[in-house]
Write an enzyme that holds these catalytic residues in place. Structure first.
Site, PDB file in Angstrom:
ATOM      1  N   ASP A 679       0.820  -1.206   0.000  1.00 44.61           N
ATOM      2  CA  ASP A 679       0.000   0.000   0.000  1.00 44.61           C
ATOM      3  C   ASP A 679       0.858   1.262   0.000  1.00 44.61           C
ATOM      4  O   ASP A 679       0.569   2.224  -0.715  1.00 44.61           O
ATOM      5  CB  ASP A 679      -0.927  -0.012   1.220  1.00 44.61           C
ATOM      6  CG  ASP A 679      -1.995   1.052   1.145  1.00 44.61           C
ATOM      7  OD1 ASP A 679      -2.711   1.098   0.130  1.00 44.61           O
ATOM      8  OD2 ASP A 679      -2.113   1.851   2.101  1.00 44.61           O
ATOM      9  N   LYS A 683       1.380   4.340  -2.827  1.00 42.49           N
ATOM     10  CA  LYS A 683       1.226   5.757  -2.506  1.00 42.49           C
ATOM     11  C   LYS A 683       2.431   6.585  -2.940  1.00 42.49           C
ATOM     12  O   LYS A 683       2.276   7.663  -3.522  1.00 42.49           O
ATOM     13  CB  LYS A 683       0.986   5.931  -0.999  1.00 42.49           C
ATOM     14  CG  LYS A 683      -0.367   5.389  -0.546  1.00 42.49           C
ATOM     15  CD  LYS A 683      -0.541   5.514   0.973  1.00 42.49           C
ATOM     16  CE  LYS A 683      -1.913   5.038   1.406  1.00 42.49           C
ATOM     17  NZ  LYS A 683      -2.128   5.124   2.864  1.00 42.49           N
TER      18      LYS A 683
END
Length: 814
Positions: A679, A683
């Site tokens: 994740d 980002k």
């Protein structure tokens, strides 16, 4: 003298006729009045609407006649006192006997001419006017019935006869001098030719009759009484926020009526305009409403120089093109002659300055006739290759913006076409006369409703802008978002002049679409009871609805949902994505979506992909747009990991802390996406891409702290394996504590390279005092070389994530 005309539903039954009588009687007490009426609900049209009367079976038209007669007889019985019905009932029966004889003749001859059609439809107006005159007589009113057939003279163009105004005015003036009454009742729509044959005045003929009487008598006013309170800024059936037009000029009214406004028809305006007679459009069912006043000049207040928006459907666009047309006079003349010879009306004309092409708009039913006529007229040039065969486009409509004062307000065209373009409405042709009373655009019929609403919002709804929002995903974040929109609705309306209307909701099982807006007080129940459907079904409905200012909001983590962004952007539907999959997919896919966003004037916003509600991407874009250059980005971008390492001190098992984070809603459904660094990789990649770097996932270095065994099996297996690896996690913690450091999972982008990994953070670092689920982003730029620009705050949680999505939705409104 004043003239009042009543038609449509105003004379549809006895109850409504009584309304007409009340209004006209009141008017006649103050001034001589001519009352013009149309047929009882257009009832004689029934004989013609179901096909050719000549081809009907005898029992078929006999039944229609019987029903028509009975309806008229019932109306007389309801309208008149019982002791005064006899004469009018006899008159009705006599008229229907005549009508039946004509229909019998048509049936026997198997021939129905346009002249006979005029004779048949004339009975409707004759009967309704005679019945209303009888009502006045029963009340003791001094009334006189005018036979329009003996006064209005036309040519013999049956169905749409042209009036001989000179002879008609002479007839009306002479008759009224010899027959003086306070009130006259006259049938509309009908007249006679020089030979005494009955003719009709075409579409809107009863209004036209009223204008003819008004012109001949130099009336003080013409009042057109209908079932709406005047002309509207747009068709209220298509534009929910259409407003009444209180005052309008003759020219503006003619332009609006020419382009489809059906309240009043263009021929009606001309006779009264020549005499300067004001025209009122009033509502029979709300007589006290102001209505619309049509006069020579109407005052223009600041900002209201556009009077209305109208449209015509079923248009075909004919394009005559060819290099042989350039510099050669006469091509336009020959084109229009070919169309005129076939009695084809040209609605719109536009020609390129190069003279290479000329384009005209006609009614779609005339298309084949036009093609044959034009190709025949230019057969020689087509054979020689100087002109191409006529090109035809169908399924088109014309939308016209009307206002007499547009000529003194620059930028109207730009505003009009800018609004259409931002909503993905393609304009096929444009026309604007030198008088600048209207700007007309030809576009796909599928876009008409959207175009009317877009333009109405742009020019008339200065108070509010409405976004039509479709939300995919109604779970934790989606539910919070709906709640926030509901709570802030009035604030946005009052302070930002913005209306956010949720018109569609979808989850993994159901979808709900309501064009008028989903009820936010009971959306869960309504969605549960809605029909099933896939995400593709939902998208198809969004495209089919084609609503203005449409916004698709994705608050899922689903790849199938992310896959539809391109199709929506291509239809100028803005996309707000909480879902990271699209922006973190291949660089080519990311660039394609950004490109579609620019090409189709639709926003593609994904602020919450990086920092939930934190303005990370927005700030980065502001830096770049203002000319700054990003040299380095350092960030703690996982609220989940920050929560975990802020709460893990070796006294409680690492697996238990992770489970707590999941239970409190800080992790993905599969926590390994967070703890494994995937994740965070997504980002930092999104930030690097937004900074202008071409980065793929495989280009990012991931220094994972999880043992490889934790990635095997199910989520339950993951928790079991973490429990087994507790010694490993304690070792990580103790190593950092020994250096008086804290553990933080840090992402970094510098010199075109990105990396993520667990770091020992000393006490003097900006990351050291980062608690709970907070995120922290440091931008080192040319303007912030040593002391970075810092963004800090909660980076996880349904409320803050929903607020970030909400902020993006508001950004779409501009």
């Amino acid at each position: 003298m004043q003239v009042l005309k009543f038609g449509g539903s105003s004379v549809a039954n006895a109850e409504n006729m009584n309304r007409v009588v009340t209004i006209a009687n009141k008017a006649a007490r103050n001034e001589e009045t001519i009352l013009v009426v149309s047929a009882l609900g257009g009832i004689t049209d029934q004989l013609l609407q179901t096909g050719d009367l000549a081809a009907k079976k005898e029992e078929s038209y006999k039944q229609v006649l019987k029903e028509m007669e009975q309806r008229h007889l019932d109306t007389v019985r309801q309208l008149l006192p019982i002791q005064q019905q006899s004469a009018t009932l006899s008159l009705v029966k006599q008229q229907f006997n005549e009508l039946e004889n004509i229909c019998d003749g048509v049936f026997l001859l198997r021939e129905l001419s346009v002249r006979t059609k005029d004779r048949i439809v004339s009975y409707g107006e004759l009967l309704s006017s005679l019945m209303i005159a009888a009502k006045f007589q029963s009340m003791g009113v001094d009334v006189h019935w005018l036979d329009s057939r003996k006064l209005i003279v036309t040519n013999s163009n049956y169905g749409n006869a042209a009036v001989d105004f000179k002879q008609t005015e002479k007839n009306i003036t002479a008759y009224l001098k010899q027959n003086i009454y306070p009130l006259y009742v006259a049938p509309g729509f009908i007249a006679t030719d020089a030979a005494g044959n009955i003719t009709t005045l075409g579409r809107g003929g009863s209004d036209y009759t009223g204008a003819i009487y008004a012109s001949a008598t130099n009336a003080s006013a013409l009042e057109i009484w209908t079932d709406v309170s005047g002309m509207m800024t747009a068709d209220p059936r298509l534009v929910q926020n259409a407003k009444p037009i209180q005052r309008i000029s003759y020219q503006e009214a003619m332009e609006l009526s020419h382009f489809g406004a059906k309240i009043i028809y263009p021929p009606t305006i001309q006779p009264v305009m020549n005499q300067g007679i004001p025209v009122w459009v009033k509502n029979t069912f709300a007589p006290d409403d102001f209505g619309t006043l049509i006069e020579n000049e109407s005052a223009v207040t600041a900002g209201d120089f556009i009077r209305g928006i109208s449209s015509i459907n079923k248009i075909s666009l004919l394009s005559l093109e060819g290099s042989g047309m350039i510099g050669i006079p006469g091509f336009s003349k020959r084109l229009f002659e070919a169309l005129a010879n076939e009695k084809i009306n040209v609605i719109l004309i536009t020609q390129s300055s190069s003279e290479h092409s000329i384009c005209v708009g006609i009614n779609e039913p005339d298309t084949d006739k036009a093609r044959n006529a034009v190709d025949h007229a230019f057969a020689h040039e087509i054979r020689e290759g100087k002109v191409e065969p006529l090109k035809i486009e169908t399924n088109l409509s014309i939308v016209a913006l009307v206002g007499e004062q547009m000529k003194s307000h620059p930028g109207v065209s730009g505003k009009m076409f800018g609004a259409l373009g931002r909503n993905g409405i393609n304009v096929r042709a444009i026309a604007q006369g030198s008088s600048e009373k209207n700007i007309s655009a030809v576009l796909s019929s599928a876009d008409v409703k959207k175009a009317l609403n877009v333009l109405h919002e742009q020019f008339f709804e200065t108070t509010y802008k409405q976004l039509n929002v479709f939300i995919a995903g109604t779970g934790n974040v989606g539910g919070k978002l709906i709640g926030q929109i509901k709570k802030q609705y009035k604030y946005l309306e009052e302070n930002l002049r913005l209306q956010i209307q949720i018109v569609g909701l979808a989850n993994s099982r159901k979808m709900l679409i309501r064009e008028e807006g989903v009820l936010l007080t009971k959306w869960k129940d309504d969605l549960d009871q809605a029909t099933g459907g896939t995400i593709q079904d939902f998208v198809n409905q969004i495209i089919q609805k084609n609503l203005r200012n449409s916004v698709f909001v994705d608050v899922t983590a689903n790849a199938d949902v992310a896959s539809v962004y391109g199709a929506l952007l291509e239809k100028s539907v803005s996309v707000v994505a909480c879902n990271k999959i699209a922006a973190s997919s291949s660089y080519a896919s990311y660039k394609k979506l950004k490109s579609l966003s620019r090409e189709y004037n639709a926003s593609f916003l994904f602020e919450t992909n990086v920092g939930a509600g934190l303005p990370v991407i927005g700030t980065l874009n502001d830096l770049l747009r203002s000319g700054d250059k990003v040299n380095k980005i350092q960030a703690v971008l996982s609220g989940t990991l920050n929560f975990v390492f802020n709460h893990y001190d070796g006294t409680k098992p690492f697996a238990q802390v992770v489970k707590q984070a999941q239970d409190e809603g800080y992790t993905e459904p599969d926590p390994r996406l967070d703890l494994g660094g995937t994740d965070v990789m997504r980002k930092i990649m999104i930030l690097a891409r937004e900074a202008g770097q071409q980065v793929e996932m495989e280009d990012i270095t991931n220094e994972s702290f999880l043992p490889a065994s934790c990635f095997e099996g199910s989520v339950d297996d993951f928790y079991n394996e973490m429990a087994k690896q507790e010694t490993h996690f304690q070792k990580l913690y103790k190593a950092a504590a020994a250096e008086n450091c804290k553990l933080k999972f840090v992402a970094q982008y510098e010199n075109g390279k990105a990396s993520v990994g667990l770091k020992h953070i000393p006490a003097d670092s900006d990351f050291y005092h980062l608690y709970g689920k907070d995120n922290l982003v440091l931008f080192y730029t040319e303007r912030y070389p040593e002391q970075p620009l810092v963004i800090k705050g909660a980076g996880a949680g349904a409320d803050v994530t929903a607020s970030g999505v909400f902020a993006d939705i508001i950004r779409v409104a501009g």
